[in-house]
Design a protein around this motif. Structure first.
Motif, short mmCIF file in Angstrom:
data_model
loop_
_atom_site.label_atom_id
_atom_site.label_comp_id
_atom_site.label_asym_id
_atom_site.label_seq_id
_atom_site.Cartn_x
_atom_site.Cartn_y
_atom_site.Cartn_z
N UNK A 1 -7.31 -0.34 -6.78
CA UNK A 1 -7.10 -0.53 -8.60
C UNK A 1 -5.80 -0.66 -7.87
N UNK A 2 -4.90 -2.19 -8.84
CA UNK A 2 -3.96 -2.90 -8.24
C UNK A 2 -2.88 -3.17 -10.11
N UNK A 3 -1.52 -3.12 -9.73
CA UNK A 3 -0.90 -3.10 -10.55
C UNK A 3 -0.15 -4.35 -10.04
N UNK A 4 -0.19 -5.34 -11.60
CA UNK A 4 0.60 -5.98 -11.46
C UNK A 4 2.15 -6.16 -13.33
N UNK A 5 2.42 -7.05 -12.44
CA UNK A 5 3.58 -7.27 -13.82
C UNK A 5 3.55 -8.64 -14.86
N UNK A 6 3.34 -9.24 -14.05
CA UNK A 6 3.70 -10.46 -14.71
C UNK A 6 2.48 -11.84 -15.59
N UNK A 7 2.10 -12.54 -15.84
CA UNK A 7 0.69 -13.36 -16.07
C UNK A 7 0.42 -13.85 -14.99
N UNK A 8 1.73 -14.66 -14.02
CA UNK A 8 1.50 -15.32 -13.05
C UNK A 8 1.36 -15.31 -11.58
N UNK A 9 1.28 -13.48 -11.34
CA UNK A 9 0.75 -12.81 -10.77
C UNK A 9 -0.30 -12.44 -10.84
N UNK B 1 7.07 -1.01 -10.35
CA UNK B 1 5.96 -1.15 -9.51
C UNK B 1 5.72 -1.05 -8.77
N UNK B 2 6.87 -0.53 -7.47
CA UNK B 2 6.76 -0.07 -6.25
C UNK B 2 6.63 1.13 -6.60
N UNK B 3 6.77 1.84 -7.59
CA UNK B 3 6.52 3.17 -7.77
C UNK B 3 5.40 3.59 -7.95
N UNK B 4 4.70 2.86 -8.92
CA UNK B 4 3.68 2.93 -9.25
C UNK B 4 2.60 2.81 -7.60
N UNK B 5 3.21 1.61 -6.81
CA UNK B 5 2.25 1.27 -5.44
C UNK B 5 2.70 3.13 -4.98
N UNK B 6 4.01 3.58 -5.36
CA UNK B 6 4.20 4.53 -3.86
C UNK B 6 3.77 5.49 -4.16
N UNK B 7 3.21 5.63 -5.80
CA UNK B 7 2.32 7.04 -6.88
C UNK B 7 1.31 6.90 -5.99
N UNK B 8 0.22 6.17 -5.26
CA UNK B 8 -0.82 6.03 -5.20
C UNK B 8 -2.06 5.74 -6.03
N UNK C 1 0.80 -0.81 0.23
CA UNK C 1 -0.21 0.52 -0.03
C UNK C 1 1.02 1.06 -0.40
N UNK C 2 0.28 2.47 -0.29
CA UNK C 2 1.65 3.70 -0.32
C UNK C 2 0.97 4.15 1.11
N UNK C 3 2.39 4.96 1.65
CA UNK C 3 2.19 5.36 2.89
C UNK C 3 0.71 6.03 3.31
N UNK C 4 0.75 6.67 2.47
CA UNK C 4 -0.58 7.51 2.85
C UNK C 4 -1.67 6.80 2.34
N UNK C 5 -2.09 5.59 2.52
CA UNK C 5 -3.09 5.03 2.21
C UNK C 5 -4.08 3.90 3.97
N UNK C 6 -5.70 4.50 3.81
CA UNK C 6 -6.02 4.60 4.93
C UNK C 6 -6.42 3.41 5.63
#
Length: 172
Positions: A59-67, A94-101, A38-43
């Motif tokens: 919303x979700x961020x995924x990287x490859x078909x298995x995940x 992937x981490x950057x997308x999460x950190x950016x919310x 979760x981004x640090x500011x997430x509820x």
């Protein structure tokens, strides 16, 4: 390992994935629970533990078909279809997308030490948490050299230190 150049490889697989068990001998090291990033500011970032159903509108961020398949299966079992808005191949992206919310992501517990400081990991309830198996793979049908056997013992000892200690009561 395909050309016989390696004696041992540490590999992981999600339940719906198969490793080449016809050619490989798999030595189970541990089960690695997935957590939610979760981004640090997430509820929910301060809660420490969540139910997957609580994240149904995210919303979700995924990287490859298995995940992505792992996420979809876990969410369907929790009663919803995940909204995967971003697909990125790079772990750092992937981490950057999460950190950016921009979305949440499933992250293996073993990767917790390699996360950005502006991301928080929350444990998922044991009924919700997908698991990936971590194995040491050697060639099937080939005698194990003494050095490989010793290394497998070392890997098993190291994995034992990483296995989660069962927690009693309702603390998930």
């Amino acid at each position: 390992m395909h050309n016989g150049e390696l004696d041992v490889a540490v590999v992981s697989a999600y339940p719906h994935e198969s490793l080449d068990a016809d050619r490989l001998e798999l030595h189970h090291l541990l089960d690695d629970l997935l957590m939610v990033a979760l981004p640090a500011g997430h509820e929910m970032a301060r809660r420490g533990a969540v139910r997957l159903a609580e994240l149904a509108g995210e919303s979700w961020v995924e990287g490859f078909p298995g995940s992505a398949e792992t996420l979809a299966e876990a969410c369907l079992q929790a009663g919803f279809r995940p909204r995967i808005d971003f697909g990125v191949r790079s772990w750092t992206a992937k981490q950057g997308f999460v950190a950016a919310g921009l979305g949440l992501a499933l992250v293996p517990r073993l990767a917790a030490g390699a996360l950005r400081p502006d991301i928080v990991l929350a444990r998922l309830h044991p009924d919700d948490a997908p698991v990936r198996g971590v194995y040491a793979a050697t060639w099937r049908g080939i005698a194990t050299p003494p050095a490989v056997a010793a290394f497998l013992g070392y890997l098993d000892s190291a994995a034992a230190e990483l296995r989660p200690v069962p927690v009693g009561g309702s603390a998930f």
